[in-house]
Scaffold this motif. Structure first.
Motif, PDB file in Angstrom:
ATOM      1  N   GLU A  18       1.030  -1.681  -0.456  1.00  0.00           N
ATOM      2  CA  GLU A  18      -0.269  -0.165   0.293  1.00  0.00           C
ATOM      3  C   GLU A  18       0.979   1.157  -0.076  1.00  0.00           C
ATOM      4  N   ALA A  19       2.074   1.541   0.688  1.00  0.00           N
ATOM      5  CA  ALA A  19       3.028   2.326   1.050  1.00  0.00           C
ATOM      6  C   ALA A  19       3.470   2.374  -0.442  1.00  0.00           C
ATOM      7  N   CYS A  20       3.870   1.262  -1.756  1.00  0.00           N
ATOM      8  CA  CYS A  20       4.623   1.732  -2.487  1.00  0.00           C
ATOM      9  C   CYS A  20       3.347   2.258  -3.199  1.00  0.00           C
ATOM     10  N   GLU A  21       2.004   2.009  -2.992  1.00  0.00           N
ATOM     11  CA  GLU A  21       1.368   2.821  -4.125  1.00  0.00           C
ATOM     12  C   GLU A  21       0.845   3.905  -4.164  1.00  0.00           C
ATOM     13  N   ALA A  22       1.015   4.182  -2.552  1.00  0.00           N
ATOM     14  CA  ALA A  22       0.500   5.789  -2.325  1.00  0.00           C
ATOM     15  C   ALA A  22       1.474   6.125  -2.451  1.00  0.00           C
ATOM     16  N   ASN A  23       2.907   6.252  -2.405  1.00  0.00           N
ATOM     17  CA  ASN A  23       4.350   6.622  -2.777  1.00  0.00           C
ATOM     18  C   ASN A  23       4.422   7.368  -4.014  1.00  0.00           C
ATOM     19  N   ALA A  24       3.794   6.992  -4.880  1.00  0.00           N
ATOM     20  CA  ALA A  24       4.239   6.282  -6.457  1.00  0.00           C
ATOM     21  C   ALA A  24       3.705   7.696  -6.962  1.00  0.00           C
ATOM     22  N   GLY A  25       4.358   8.424  -7.845  1.00  0.00           N
ATOM     23  CA  GLY A  25       3.962   9.134  -9.125  1.00  0.00           C
ATOM     24  C   GLY A  25       2.847   8.465  -9.723  1.00  0.00           C
ATOM     25  N   PRO A  26       2.362   9.850 -10.253  1.00  0.00           N
ATOM     26  CA  PRO A  26       0.977   9.666 -10.835  1.00  0.00           C
ATOM     27  C   PRO A  26       0.799   8.439 -12.149  1.00  0.00           C
TER      28      PRO A  26
END
Length: 230
Positions: free
Chosen positions: A80-88
């Motif tokens: 979840e952090a990987c997806e939340a912290n990714a760019g657009p």
């Protein structure tokens, strides 16, 4: 106070039985271990296995569940952090694979002998026709499906068949890593060590991401080749 003391003693006894069972099951497999041997290693009474767990099979399930719950919580948080912290554009495939595999590799490397035994046991279960489908589905399918959903978002055109084959190969790579057989040590003349989980962590996401991407493109590549020939 007496009840609290009894509860604490009961918790310690239960933990000792789980630790002993985890170690022995990892070394000898489910069928190679007796309740008496588990109790002896835990410095406990065999009757307490029945008291706390019901029987050897229930104890086996409790061993797997104890760390699976912790592990799946951490893996979900990293995904979840990987997806939340990714760019657009969302996370890279390598980042998704790292988030999924890192908690396992980190605990195998740094979590102590209990985690080593646990992953050895998971490796046995995964490779067993007797246990593999039922147990792995029960404890790990929800987090695997979350991972595959993240991969689908990163590879939206990938055929479902290729995603599942790619996960199959990822799972095999993890199981072989946890087995720590020393095979790569011998093949490389000591240049690589199967116990070097830092080296595995650095390389595995990049290697696996390339495989996922290649299989995702497989059908379109075959179609292009057929059109070229025709």
């Amino acid at each position: 106070m007496t009840d609290a003391g009894g509860t604490r003693r009961g918790e310690r006894t239960r933990t000792r039985l789980l630790d002993a069972a985890e170690c022995l099951f990892a070394e000898k497999g489910f069928h190679g271990v007796t309740v008496r041997a588990i109790a002896r290693q835990a410095d406990s009474d065999p009757a307490l296995v029945a008291y706390y767990f019901g029987g050897k099979r229930e104890l086996f399930d409790a061993v797997l569940l104890r760390r699976a719950e912790e592990l799946n919580t951490i893996r979900l948080a990293e995904l979840e952090a990987c997806e939340a912290n990714a760019g657009p554009d969302g996370p890279t495939l390598e980042a998704i694979i790292h988030a999924f595999t890192h908690p396992l590799l980190d605990r195998s490397a740094n979590g102590g002998p209990g985690w080593k035994s646990y992953f050895a046991l998971v490796g046995q279960v995964t490779n067993s026709p007797e246990w593999g489908v039922a147990i792995m589905s029960k404890y790990f399918d929800p987090i695997v499906r979350h991972f595959l959903d993240a991969v689908r978002r990163a590879l939206p055109d990938a055929p479902e068949e290729e995603l599942f084959w790619s996960y199959h190969f990822l799972s095999g790579a993890l199981v072989l890593t946890f087995a720590d057989t020393g095979r790569v040590d011998a093949l490389s003349g000591g240049l690589c060590k199967s116990s070097d989980l830092e080296a595995v962590t650095e390389r595995m996401p990049e290697f696996l991401a390339a495989g996922f991407q290649r299989l995702a493109q497989r059908q379109s590549n075959k179609k292009q080749e057929a059109e070229t020939v025709s």
